[in-house]
Design an enzyme around this catalytic site. Sequence first.
Site, PDB file in Angstrom:
ATOM      1  N   GLU A   1      36.330 138.980 -38.333  1.00 33.04           N
ATOM      2  CA  GLU A   1      35.766 137.648 -38.138  1.00 33.04           C
ATOM      3  C   GLU A   1      35.334 137.073 -39.471  1.00 33.04           C
ATOM      4  O   GLU A   1      35.214 137.779 -40.470  1.00 33.04           O
ATOM      5  CB  GLU A   1      34.575 137.689 -37.171  1.00 33.04           C
ATOM      6  CG  GLU A   1      33.369 138.388 -37.713  1.00 33.04           C
ATOM      7  CD  GLU A   1      32.319 138.681 -36.653  1.00 33.04           C
ATOM      8  OE1 GLU A   1      31.186 138.969 -37.048  1.00 33.04           O
ATOM      9  OE2 GLU A   1      32.635 138.651 -35.449  1.00 33.04           O
ATOM     10  N   SER A   2      35.148 135.777 -39.488  1.00 32.33           N
ATOM     11  CA  SER A   2      34.651 135.061 -40.641  1.00 32.33           C
ATOM     12  C   SER A   2      35.620 135.135 -41.813  1.00 32.33           C
ATOM     13  O   SER A   2      36.762 134.748 -41.697  1.00 32.33           O
ATOM     14  CB  SER A   2      33.269 135.597 -41.003  1.00 32.33           C
ATOM     15  OG  SER A   2      32.621 134.714 -41.847  1.00 32.33           O
TER      16      SER A   2
END
Length: 596
Positions: free
Chosen positions: A153-154
Amino acid sequence: MLGLATTVTLESSGCSSKMCFRLLCSVSSRPARGTFVEDACWVYIISHTFFPFNMTWRVVNIFISLSMDGALMEIGPYRLQDDHTLIYNNGSWDEFANLLFVDQPVGTGFSYVSTDSYVRELGPMADQFVTFLERWFNVFPEYERDDIYIAGESYAGQYIPYIADAIVRRNEKLSANGTSWNVQGLLIGNGWISPLEQYRSYLPFSYKEGVLDKNSDGAKAAESQLSKCMSKLKEVGKFGVHVDECERVLELILDTTKVDGKCINMYDVRLEDTPDACGMNWPPDISLVTSYLRRPDVVKALNINEDKTTGWRECSPGVGRNLQATESVPSVQLLPGLLERGMPIVLFSGDKDLICNHIGTEDLIHNMTWLNATGFELSPDVWAPRHNWEFEGSAAGIYQQARNLTYVKFYNASHMVPFDFPRRSRDMLDRFLGIDITSIGGDPADSRIDGLKGAPTSVGAHPNSTTAEEKEKEKIKIAAWEAYYKSGEVALVVVAIAASLWGFFIWRSKRREKGLEYKGIYPNLESFSSASLATFRGKRRGRMDVESAPRPDEAELETLYNAAEGSDPQDGEENFSDGKGDNEKAQSHAGMGKSR
């Protein structure tokens, strides 16, 4: 370690990233500690909890993830309580997958550098990760032919496409006797993938969520800064993973929310934080995880290299200062090529995240061209429909799919979707892997797409899952105490009830295992299990202490299977493991951790 899926999960965040490469140093599932002269990385592997004994072939997947906050706060088998005891995570991703958590780039998490040899560009980062995998498979050759899924994620929105592309190039250059790595899919949550669309999305998202008043002075200042940002993006051309003039737009938005000693949380706009952090103190478990991973007994149990002289930290300043990626193109430019090679990709977004918000993700999809079409276009002026998800009577989100790309939006979720909804995220994973609960046993979840039930899935409901096992133990405990209150004959009642219920559990589970067959399902029939945001933001009461309830490994399950078939188990065949761990939150704005 046999399983149905081995998943490599990658983590990173706004302050640093976590993923291992360059030198394999220490593996928690092997007792020996490695010693290397230069840099060292750290990995943690969690084997799946379910294996069908009557399968005559191995269909194994590796799930790679970027490291320990994802392991202990999101997708791993355990969550931490305030007293540092561990509880089962009902929704962990290891039920049908082997999880490989990797601290990367070197310098994050438990990994370290002995010189100033931090990675500075995304291409070398990916090449070093390939080097790590080569050394990993040399140590664990049993995994090399498994299917591989990479998730994060991110800022992992940059890492994952680069790593996948590097693996594809590595496979193309293989010698005749080399082994090709089977990367079967990518999952990116609230990813920093296309800076152009993401920077432009800050203001529309802030207006929509009520973070910023469109007529305020703060909005005017942010709009003016956005114009400077767009000019700078034109200047840098295709190179623009991180642009200071554009970062200032978010800073101005956050500044307007600093009132009465508080600031909005940029990872979940429903929450507030101190004005100097604006979300960097979130999630609330981070301080707990940090103190736990710095305990000497935990460090020793995890087999951390003794040359690592500093304690675990979520964000590495050294990594963040050096990984500027000034000569790297944004990973959005790699996605079309991967999709055109037939690689399935899932982009999912929690709809309350500001820093890597869903509007930016939706815009990048809309503007991206692959396989002779743009966005989710099926034919000229015909677009793939958005399907509504409903789980157990509540709206769970939407999904949309076309030409190997699936987009999932989670309602009422933050930057770290699995932290908020572990069961829903696991259900998404099962759909992506093609797990059909009807061929395994267990109660299907009530999951509907546009009002219609899709292929049934279930999180933690098949007889061999840790969740099902804990439920059986709880039934035994309750029944025993009821008997005690009635007669006072505790010992006799406990033994009788435990024997009968456990025997029934074994008989039932082994009958369900006969004839098991895994059926792939079309991934656009994905659904989510429910777990409210408050479930893991509160004290998470009512769960059992895992440290007093060891999990049976495959040898024990095989013993039980043999017993159910009428054979006598041999003494000493039962083995137990007390594995501890799992994560992900994009760090320093990087892979499963905080963003960028």
